[in-house]
Design a protein around this motif. Structure first.
Motif, short mmCIF file in Angstrom:
data_model
loop_
_atom_site.label_atom_id
_atom_site.label_comp_id
_atom_site.label_asym_id
_atom_site.label_seq_id
_atom_site.Cartn_x
_atom_site.Cartn_y
_atom_site.Cartn_z
N SER A 11 0.85 -1.15 -0.15
CA SER A 11 0.12 -0.02 -0.04
C SER A 11 0.87 1.30 0.08
O SER A 11 1.91 1.35 0.67
CB SER A 11 -0.97 0.00 1.30
OG SER A 11 -0.38 -0.04 2.36
N VAL A 12 0.37 2.43 -0.67
CA VAL A 12 1.41 3.40 -0.93
C VAL A 12 1.63 4.27 0.35
O VAL A 12 2.52 5.23 0.37
CB VAL A 12 0.76 4.31 -2.00
CG1 VAL A 12 -0.63 4.83 -1.64
CG2 VAL A 12 1.73 4.98 -2.62
N GLY A 13 0.71 4.16 1.46
CA GLY A 13 0.92 5.31 2.44
C GLY A 13 0.27 6.53 2.21
O GLY A 13 -0.34 6.91 1.22
N ASP A 14 0.64 7.53 2.71
CA ASP A 14 0.13 8.84 2.79
C ASP A 14 1.01 9.44 1.32
O ASP A 14 2.50 9.26 1.21
CB ASP A 14 0.70 9.68 3.82
CG ASP A 14 0.13 11.29 3.80
OD1 ASP A 14 0.22 11.71 2.87
OD2 ASP A 14 -0.47 11.47 4.95
N THR A 121 2.98 -2.24 4.09
CA THR A 121 2.51 -0.83 3.95
C THR A 121 3.45 0.08 4.26
O THR A 121 4.27 -0.01 5.21
CB THR A 121 1.38 -0.77 5.46
OG1 THR A 121 2.08 -1.00 6.69
CG2 THR A 121 0.37 -1.80 5.15
N CYS A 122 3.30 0.95 3.30
CA CYS A 122 4.29 2.37 3.40
C CYS A 122 3.49 3.21 4.61
O CYS A 122 2.40 3.17 4.86
CB CYS A 122 4.40 2.85 2.21
SG CYS A 122 5.33 2.35 1.02
N PRO A 123 4.40 4.35 5.10
CA PRO A 123 3.68 4.93 6.42
C PRO A 123 2.52 5.85 5.90
O PRO A 123 2.65 6.44 4.98
CB PRO A 123 5.14 5.82 6.66
CG PRO A 123 6.30 4.88 5.97
CD PRO A 123 5.83 4.41 4.90
N PHE A 298 -3.31 -12.86 8.63
CA PHE A 298 -2.26 -12.65 7.42
C PHE A 298 -1.00 -11.95 7.77
O PHE A 298 -0.98 -11.44 8.83
CB PHE A 298 -3.37 -11.72 6.41
CG PHE A 298 -3.63 -10.36 6.74
CD1 PHE A 298 -2.91 -9.28 6.90
CD2 PHE A 298 -4.85 -10.28 7.27
CE1 PHE A 298 -3.29 -8.14 7.53
CE2 PHE A 298 -5.30 -9.08 7.72
CZ PHE A 298 -4.46 -8.00 8.06
N ILE A 299 0.01 -11.93 6.91
CA ILE A 299 1.16 -11.38 7.22
C ILE A 299 1.18 -10.05 6.95
O ILE A 299 0.69 -9.70 5.99
CB ILE A 299 2.16 -12.12 6.61
CG1 ILE A 299 2.46 -13.38 7.00
CG2 ILE A 299 3.66 -11.40 6.87
CD1 ILE A 299 3.23 -14.42 6.18
N ARG A 300 1.73 -9.15 7.89
CA ARG A 300 1.99 -7.79 7.64
C ARG A 300 2.99 -7.14 8.28
O ARG A 300 3.51 -7.29 9.18
CB ARG A 300 0.79 -6.70 8.29
CG ARG A 300 0.93 -5.33 7.97
CD ARG A 300 1.41 -4.56 9.10
NE ARG A 300 1.44 -3.24 8.59
CZ ARG A 300 1.62 -2.33 9.61
NH1 ARG A 300 1.59 -2.47 11.11
NH2 ARG A 300 1.70 -0.94 9.37
N THR A 301 3.87 -6.51 7.19
CA THR A 301 5.16 -5.69 7.64
C THR A 301 5.22 -4.28 7.42
O THR A 301 4.11 -4.17 6.36
CB THR A 301 6.32 -6.56 6.99
OG1 THR A 301 6.46 -6.49 5.65
CG2 THR A 301 6.47 -8.07 7.23
#
Length: 342
Positions: A11-14, A121-123, A298-301
């Motif tokens: 995911s692109v994040g902000d 996920t991006c910040p 699910f795996i999330r980093t």
């Protein structure tokens, strides 16, 4: 497609932060870094604009998850969002909140549907989301909400900071420091520790994880002279965990448990509040630490840094932590791979 062949969903994040450019840089360096194939959930026009702004020569291809791994070999795969962004680095805008959340939603949905091996996920920045009506303290809590919708039951998320030399878990996360003693309970410590031990065994391949529990007060309360929480709340949690067969010990004085010799004695430090866990993790591996959410289906980093609005759009943001997050997500997702260290 087997899980080991599935791409990662990023995911692109902000969009006003460094997320777009570290995603670009991660793709550019993938051949040398060994980062696994991923696709970026974003507005393709934003990514093209950010690449031009920072002078990055990158091929961008709109795609779907099923084709992303093939596209990855010659272009940065972007799965378009319904929302649109503007490339205005350093200027967070609540108008972008819908797309920021859509990217997270889509990444989780793709993973749960078997289209992606893991979520990376991006910040994100909390204030523009709050200004747009976002009702969750942060990324971790929102991911737990999405997991609850999928499972139909309560999900307790656990934030793990994983670096080459240290793993830490904060029992309380996004609350004010003054609220920590009010929220901290023996039951909460036991719940967080049990999830941590289970995921370290099942996902990281540590057969019998060793959990070192930090004290809340200076010198772990020093027998009650500097606060009673350590004896009233934390020590009973250790006793319960040990009775359940978990190798836990403490409470330990936090000021002496993070040097090299002490770290050799445990696999994870269970810390009582946010900064107690994040300061040593970032001090030891600011560019390499990875945020992993345990307790999810699910795996999330995620990179262990924020949106860095102050340097967004300048082309100087380092992708190291994102690359580490991508690599760890791949290793955790790969069947039969035992991850003995972060």
């Amino acid at each position: 497609m087997r899980e080991t062949e599935l791409p990662l969903a990023l995911s692109v994040g902000d969009p006003s932060g460094v997320g777009p450019e570290i995603a670009i840089a991660a793709w550019q360096s993938a051949h040398d870094s060994g980062a696994a194939p991923f696709y970026l959930l974003s507005d393709p026009a934003l990514i093209a604009a950010r690449a031009r702004r920072i002078g990055a020569e990158v091929a961008i291809a709109e795609t779907v998850p099923a084709q992303a791994a093939d596209v990855f070999q010659h272009a940065l795969p972007v799965v378009p969002l319904a929302a649109r962004f503007t490339d205005d680095p350093g200027r967070p805008d609540p108008a972008n909140a819908a797309g920021t959340i859509e990217a997270i939603d889509r990444a989780v949905a793709d993973c749960l549907a078997g289209h992606a091996a893991a979520v990376v996920t991006c910040p994100i920045a909390k204030k523009p989301l709050y200004d747009a009506g976002f009702g969750f303290p942060g990324h971790t809590e929102y991911l737990a909400h999405l997991a609850s919708l999928h499972t139909g039951g309560a999900v307790t998320p656990v934030m793990l900071l994983a670096g080459p030399e240290l793993r830490t878990v904060p029992v309380t996360i996004h609350i004010a420091l003054a609220e920590v003693p009010k929220v901290l309970t023996t039951e909460l410590i036991v719940a967080i520790s049990r999830i941590t031990a289970a995921d370290l065994a099942s996902r990281f391949g540590i057969a019998r994880p060793r959990l070192a529990l930090a004290g809340l007060n200076p010198h772990a309360g020093e027998s009650g002279t500097m606060g009673t929480e350590d004896e009233r709340i934390i020590r009973p949690a250790v006793e319960i965990l040990r009775a359940q067969g978990i190798d836990a010990f403490g409470p330990l004085p936090a000021d002496t448990m993070f040097h090299a010799r002490a770290r050799a004695g445990y696999d994870v430090a269970i810390c009582m509040y946010h900064d107690q866990a994040l300061i040593p993790a970032k001090a030891l591996a600011f560019d390499e630490a990875v945020n992993v959410t345990l307790g999810l289906p699910f795996i999330r980093t995620s990179p262990d840094h924020g949106t860095a609005f102050d340097i967004a759009g300048k082309g100087i943001a380092r992708p190291d932590s994102l690359i580490a997050a991508l690599k760890l997500a791949r290793r955790l997702a790969d069947t039969g791979i035992k991850v003995a260290a972060a």
